[in-house]
Write a protein that holds these residues in place. Structure first.
Motif, mmCIF file in Angstrom:
data_model
loop_
_atom_site.group_PDB
_atom_site.id
_atom_site.type_symbol
_atom_site.label_atom_id
_atom_site.label_comp_id
_atom_site.label_asym_id
_atom_site.label_seq_id
_atom_site.Cartn_x
_atom_site.Cartn_y
_atom_site.Cartn_z
ATOM 1 N N ASP A 119 -0.908 -11.570 -1.142
ATOM 2 C CA ASP A 119 -1.962 -10.813 -1.809
ATOM 3 C C ASP A 119 -2.024 -11.173 -3.282
ATOM 4 O O ASP A 119 -1.037 -11.602 -3.893
ATOM 5 N N MET A 120 -3.205 -10.997 -3.879
ATOM 6 C CA MET A 120 -3.311 -11.062 -5.320
ATOM 7 C C MET A 120 -2.525 -9.882 -5.880
ATOM 8 O O MET A 120 -2.832 -8.728 -5.573
ATOM 9 N N GLY A 121 -1.481 -10.156 -6.656
ATOM 10 C CA GLY A 121 -0.617 -9.065 -7.087
ATOM 11 C C GLY A 121 0.100 -9.331 -8.392
ATOM 12 O O GLY A 121 -0.386 -10.057 -9.263
ATOM 13 N N GLY A 122 1.294 -8.740 -8.507
ATOM 14 C CA GLY A 122 2.032 -8.812 -9.753
ATOM 15 C C GLY A 122 2.411 -10.215 -10.163
ATOM 16 O O GLY A 122 2.388 -10.552 -11.364
ATOM 17 N N ASP A 123 2.783 -11.065 -9.200
ATOM 18 C CA ASP A 123 3.168 -12.434 -9.541
ATOM 19 C C ASP A 123 2.019 -13.186 -10.187
ATOM 20 O O ASP A 123 2.215 -13.953 -11.154
ATOM 21 N N GLN A 124 0.820 -12.992 -9.664
ATOM 22 C CA GLN A 124 -0.340 -13.692 -10.206
ATOM 23 C C GLN A 124 -0.699 -13.175 -11.609
ATOM 24 O O GLN A 124 -1.104 -13.946 -12.480
ATOM 25 N N ALA B 45 3.535 -4.161 -12.858
ATOM 26 C CA ALA B 45 4.383 -3.106 -12.285
ATOM 27 C C ALA B 45 3.545 -2.072 -11.540
ATOM 28 O O ALA B 45 3.929 -1.610 -10.454
ATOM 29 N N ALA B 46 2.402 -1.705 -12.106
ATOM 30 C CA ALA B 46 1.535 -0.726 -11.448
ATOM 31 C C ALA B 46 1.027 -1.260 -10.120
ATOM 32 O O ALA B 46 0.965 -0.535 -9.117
ATOM 33 N N VAL B 47 0.651 -2.536 -10.091
ATOM 34 C CA VAL B 47 0.166 -3.144 -8.851
ATOM 35 C C VAL B 47 1.267 -3.159 -7.796
ATOM 36 O O VAL B 47 1.040 -2.839 -6.626
ATOM 37 N N ARG B 48 2.479 -3.522 -8.206
ATOM 38 C CA ARG B 48 3.588 -3.630 -7.252
ATOM 39 C C ARG B 48 4.007 -2.276 -6.676
ATOM 40 O O ARG B 48 4.519 -2.209 -5.567
ATOM 41 N N THR B 49 3.809 -1.215 -7.427
ATOM 42 C CA THR B 49 4.275 0.105 -6.987
ATOM 43 C C THR B 49 3.165 0.979 -6.423
ATOM 44 O O THR B 49 3.424 2.118 -6.035
ATOM 45 N N THR B 50 1.959 0.475 -6.363
ATOM 46 C CA THR B 50 0.836 1.232 -5.806
ATOM 47 C C THR B 50 0.673 0.903 -4.332
ATOM 48 O O THR B 50 0.557 -0.260 -3.970
ATOM 49 N N PRO B 51 0.653 1.900 -3.451
ATOM 50 C CA PRO B 51 0.448 1.630 -2.023
ATOM 51 C C PRO B 51 -0.885 0.928 -1.771
ATOM 52 O O PRO B 51 -1.859 1.122 -2.514
ATOM 53 N N ARG B 52 -0.926 0.136 -0.733
ATOM 54 C CA ARG B 52 -2.109 -0.665 -0.445
ATOM 55 C C ARG B 52 -3.357 0.176 -0.238
ATOM 56 O O ARG B 52 -4.458 -0.234 -0.585
ATOM 57 N N GLU B 53 -3.206 1.353 0.332
ATOM 58 C CA GLU B 53 -4.369 2.167 0.670
ATOM 59 C C GLU B 53 -4.968 2.898 -0.523
ATOM 60 O O GLU B 53 -6.083 3.420 -0.433
ATOM 61 N N VAL B 54 -4.248 2.950 -1.641
ATOM 62 C CA VAL B 54 -4.746 3.670 -2.813
ATOM 63 C C VAL B 54 -5.928 2.926 -3.413
ATOM 64 O O VAL B 54 -5.909 1.700 -3.562
ATOM 65 N N ARG B 55 -6.966 3.674 -3.784
ATOM 66 C CA ARG B 55 -8.096 3.113 -4.507
ATOM 67 C C ARG B 55 -8.335 3.957 -5.748
ATOM 68 O O ARG B 55 -8.148 5.178 -5.726
ATOM 69 N N ALA B 56 -8.728 3.305 -6.830
ATOM 70 C CA ALA B 56 -8.992 3.995 -8.089
ATOM 71 C C ALA B 56 -10.361 3.594 -8.601
ATOM 72 O O ALA B 56 -10.925 2.568 -8.205
ATOM 73 N N PHE B 57 -10.885 4.371 -9.496
ATOM 74 C CA PHE B 57 -12.253 4.156 -9.973
ATOM 75 C C PHE B 57 -12.404 2.839 -10.715
ATOM 76 O O PHE B 57 -11.610 2.483 -11.584
ATOM 77 N N HIS B 58 -13.449 2.135 -10.348
ATOM 78 C CA HIS B 58 -13.997 1.030 -11.137
ATOM 79 C C HIS B 58 -15.473 0.944 -10.777
ATOM 80 O O HIS B 58 -15.831 1.016 -9.597
#
Length: 368
Positions: free
Chosen positions: A3-8, A95-108
């Motif tokens: 997935d596009m994540g913390g490493d990227q 860090a926020a990306v790595r610790t956020t569950p996949r199903e969580v969605r936030a406003f954008h």
């Protein structure tokens, strides 16, 4: 599939910091950042602000608006210090990306009012890469980030943009109004495109990105955790259709494929979606598929009702159609419960002549 994540995020920030530190002794305030109206210094501060804002959205689980905060750089901070801020805010987003569950969605806001962790990661990476380019252009420095990083940004938040073979960086610059591509008109207005999610009582229909579709088609999971026995063959076939449409520049996320994910445990149980954008008459074709272990529980009906109602609420859709094998009684019951009716013999005959409908298939329709 990764997935596009913390490493990227860390990779993008590292490439940015390396360039900025090489020019830390230059005047950033008095130099315009490429085609932007901002100075190089203002652009660096903007990147840091975006990174911390995205981290805040995920950490705070904001659902209706941006979390109302920003960062302020201490007065007198030099160029080297502001690079420290970029690295710090990048680490916080990773860090926020790595610790956020996949199903969580936030406003954008763009375009469907929310994004998941992968979307925020991609937006953060895009901010870093593109504005580092702007700064490098202003300072007269060469800059080209890793091609794979650019390709992942494109497949995640630019799914509507036809990729240019072997030129993901050039494609990303063109897609954001920063460069030219042979045979394509210049871009003057653009927005990235996070995946669409449609909710039901027991499911979320999660838009599948081209990267996820390619992985599914190749035999992977697409980044989803699947129920035992999934994904089924129809889902993998549909994923291939998404990949083909993306490569042609014809993919539109709201008319693509969705994974059916159970709210109770986050497991994907099937796929549903469209065979492409509506035609000139407002006709769009739907299809669906469940893993065998998820059948008989009403998931397909629930998902199809939600997808149909979402599509038919649009002005550009007048008719939804579905084709089902004559012997597939369970699917016929699903389509009927979702408000579709069997087309007349004359309509089926016309569909065979105009749309190459196979003799073994029966046509079902639902009007707006």
């Amino acid at each position: 599939m990764t997935d596009m994540g913390g490493d990227q995020i860390e990779e993008a920030v590292a490439s940015c910091a390396a360039l900025l530190r090489s020019a830390a002794g230059r005047d950033w305030d008095g130099v315009r950042a490429g085609r932007l109206e901002w100075s190089c210094r203002r652009t660096v501060e903007h990147v840091a602000s975006d990174l911390i804002a995205y981290a805040g959205q995920l950490a705070g689980r904001a659902t209706t608006a941006y979390v109302p905060f920003d960062i302020t750089v201490d007065e007198g901070t030099g160029n080297a210090g502001i690079v420290d801020v970029i690295e710090t805010t990048g680490a916080l987003l990773a860090a926020a990306v790595r610790t956020t569950p996949r199903e969580v969605r936030a406003f954008h806001p763009y375009p469907f009012r929310s994004a998941n962790r992968e979307g925020f990661a991609a937006m953060g990476v895009a901010e870093v890469l593109l504005h580092t380019h702007d700064i490098a252009e202003g300072l007269g420095l060469p800059y080209e980030p890793p091609g794979e990083l650019c390709a992942r940004v494109l497949t995640t938040i630019f799914p509507h943009v036809r990729p240019e073979p072997d030129a993901p960086w050039s494609t990303l610059l063109w897609a954001t109004g920063r460069g030219d591509l042979p045979g394509r008109e210049p871009i003057t207005e653009w927005r990235w495109n996070n995946n669409l999610v449609i909710g039901t009582e027991r499911l979320t229909l999660q838009g599948v990105t081209p990267a996820a579709a390619a992985d599914l088609h190749a035999g992977g999971t697409g980044g989803f955790e699947w129920i035992e026995g999934g994904p089924f063959e129809g889902t993998r076939f549909a994923a291939g259709m998404v990949v083909s449409a993306y490569e042609k520049g014809a993919h539109r996320p709201e008319w693509g494929m969705f994974a059916l994910v159970r709210r109770e445990d986050g497991l994907a149980v099937g796929g549903i979606g469209f065979h492409g954008v509506p035609d000139e008459e407002g006709r769009a074709e739907v299809g669906y598929d469940l893993a065998e272990n998820a059948r008989g529980r009403g998931y397909a009906t629930e998902a199809l009702i939600a997808l149909a109602e979402t599509a038919l609420a649009r002005d550009d859709v007048k008719l939804l159609v579905a084709t089902i094998e004559q012997e597939n009684a369970p699917s016929q019951r699903v389509i009927a419960r979702a408000g579709f009716t069997r087309a007349s013999e004359d309509v089926e005959k016309s569909a065979r002549e105009l749309h190459d409908l196979e003799e073994s298939l029966r046509l079902y329709t639902r009007e707006a």
